[in-house]
Design an enzyme around this catalytic site. Structure first.
Site, PDB file in Angstrom:
ATOM      1  N   ASN A 185       0.813  -1.230   0.000  1.00  0.00           N
ATOM      2  CA  ASN A 185       0.000   0.000   0.000  1.00  0.00           C
ATOM      3  C   ASN A 185       0.839   1.270   0.000  1.00  0.00           C
ATOM      4  OD1 ASN A 185      -2.244  -1.553   0.135  1.00  0.00           O
ATOM      5  ND2 ASN A 185      -2.825  -1.013   2.234  1.00  0.00           N
ATOM      6  N   LYS A 186       2.159   1.134   0.129  1.00  0.00           N
ATOM      7  CA  LYS A 186       2.997   2.322   0.267  1.00  0.00           C
ATOM      8  C   LYS A 186       3.394   2.875  -1.109  1.00  0.00           C
ATOM      9  CE  LYS A 186       2.590   1.817   4.654  1.00  0.00           C
ATOM     10  NZ  LYS A 186       1.440   0.897   4.741  1.00  0.00           N
TER      11      LYS A 186
END
Ligand SMILES: Cc1ncc(COP(=O)(O)O)c(C=O)c1O
Length: 384
Positions: A185-186
């Site tokens: 998700n980064k």
């Protein structure tokens, strides 16, 4: 809902042929655990962080545990934690035997409120862990002045802030210890992974020991252990993917800023300014890397609760999320006496926050669709 419209994820990794080829090459090389790609990515990240020593680990959570050990934090010590954050920092503080002391945040930036931190400092406080929420840098001048004043080490939780900067300087390129996450998700990913950035080569060397069983080499090439270390070494497959991702970081962040600007423009017609995310520090807007785009919902004016609004958005083909719940109100910390009302801003944010889709895999038209859908969901929720 528009028929046959693809579901819009709230977060997603952006992987292309470069990452597939890099992973393939490592898998075929015969050396798939930590190896040359880990060393190379550490060097490339170090260059990105202005030459500061950088070491890779299997996650930022692992990096948090190792950083606390590196700083000698343990039983009897207290650590201040900006409470708009994921559970991992407080978990790791507890795991090393120290005490997590949560600190409230500013309602708009969601970053640590240093006035509240000052009220919670005691003679036992050894360190402070602020999170650069959503990719918006904390006020670094105020943070480091505070740390100096109270003689605290700083462990920056920069999970959401690779690509962020403060007054033109990359987060991670200055300060004390900075930790990054490369979870999918980064802003860039290594599948799972994290990095620890520090100032001293000796600390980087110690990190190598702490991340791999506490093992060091004796002069005769046999192994010694002086600390019960974990096993947090990144694989070369992950590092090779990370090297391809790092080359794209600037482009990813540029695009994230473009999408966030679109959201902010469109949402001003739908939500009060106090419910919109902080747009970036004035004059330093490009320093925001926009890992998350999290609004607050005007739930006091709606006939639906947040879960029902999330379901309604899902019916439009849009995934949303909650980033984050109040960490001090988990069972773990309730047992220590934390309760509702202890951190008013953190709790209000946790109760009303909603993360909207933002990643390199969506378009400005997707952002418009999310905004239009939100407008219709909120209109229906107020009319009922
Ligand atoms: C603010 C914050 N800190 C730390 C972490 C932990 O990172 P990791 O999943 O790499 O352990 C996360 C993960 O989402 C996070 O959002």
């Amino acid at each position: 809902m528009t028929p046959n419209r693809k579901t819009i994820a709230f977060a997603a990794p952006s992987l292309g042929e470069e990452e597939f080829a890099a992973a393939d090459a490592v898998l075929r090389s015969g050396w798939i655990a930590s190896g040359p790609n880990v060393t190379a990515l550490e060097g490339e990240l170090s260059t990105y962080f202005g030459g500061r020593p950088t070491r890779l680990l299997t996650s930022e959570t692992a990096a948090l545990e190792v950083a606390l050990q590196l700083l000698g934090i343990g039983p009897g010590d207290e650590v201040l934690i900006g409470a708009q954050t994921f559970f991992s920092s407080a978990n790791m503080v507890e795991k090393v035997g120290a005490k997590a002391v949560f600190v409230d945040v500013d309602l708009k930036s969601r970053n640590i409120d240093l006035a509240d931190a000052a009220r919670r400092v005691t003679a036992k406080t050894k360190a402070i862990i602020p999170t650069h929420y959503a990719g918006l840098a904390c006020d670094m001048d105020a943070l480091y002045a505070f740390a100096k004043q109270h003689n605290l080490r700083v462990i920056e939780d920069a999970a959401l802030a690779i690509g962020s900067s403060w007054k033109g300087k990359a987060i991670g390129s200055f300060g004390d210890v900075a930790l990054f996450s490369f979870h999918p998700n980064k802003n860039i990913t290594t599948i799972e992974g994290g990095a620890l950035v520090c100032n001293e080569i000796a600390d980087a060397k110690r990190t190598e020991v702490l991340r791999f069983h506490g093992i060091s080499r004796r002069p005769d090439q046999t192994r010694d252990v002086d600390f019960p270390g974990g096993k947090f070494n990144m694989t070369d497959v992950s590092a090779a993917i990370g090297r391809a991702q790092l080359k794209k970081l600037d482009a990813f962040c540029h695009y994230r800023r473009q999408l966030a600007a679109r959201y902010l423009t469109r949402l001003t017609a739908i939500l009060d300014d106090s419910l919109l995310p902080h747009a970036g520090h004035v004059g330093d807007e490009a320093g925001h890397s926009w890992n998350l785009f999290a609004i607050r919902l005007p739930l006091d004016q709606l006939k639906l609760c947040r879960a029902e609004i999330m379901d309604a958005m899902k019916a439009h083909g849009i995934a949303t999320s909650v980033s984050y719940e109040s960490p001090h109100l988990t069972s773990l910390f309730r047992k220590q006496g934390w309760k509702e009302g202890d951190l008013p801003n953190t709790e209000l944010i946790a109760d009303t926050t909603l993360t909207l889709p933002l990643h390199a895999g969506i378009t400005e038209a997707d952002v418009d669709y999310v905004c239009d859908s939100l407008a219709s969901v909120l209109a229906e929720a107020s009319a009922r």
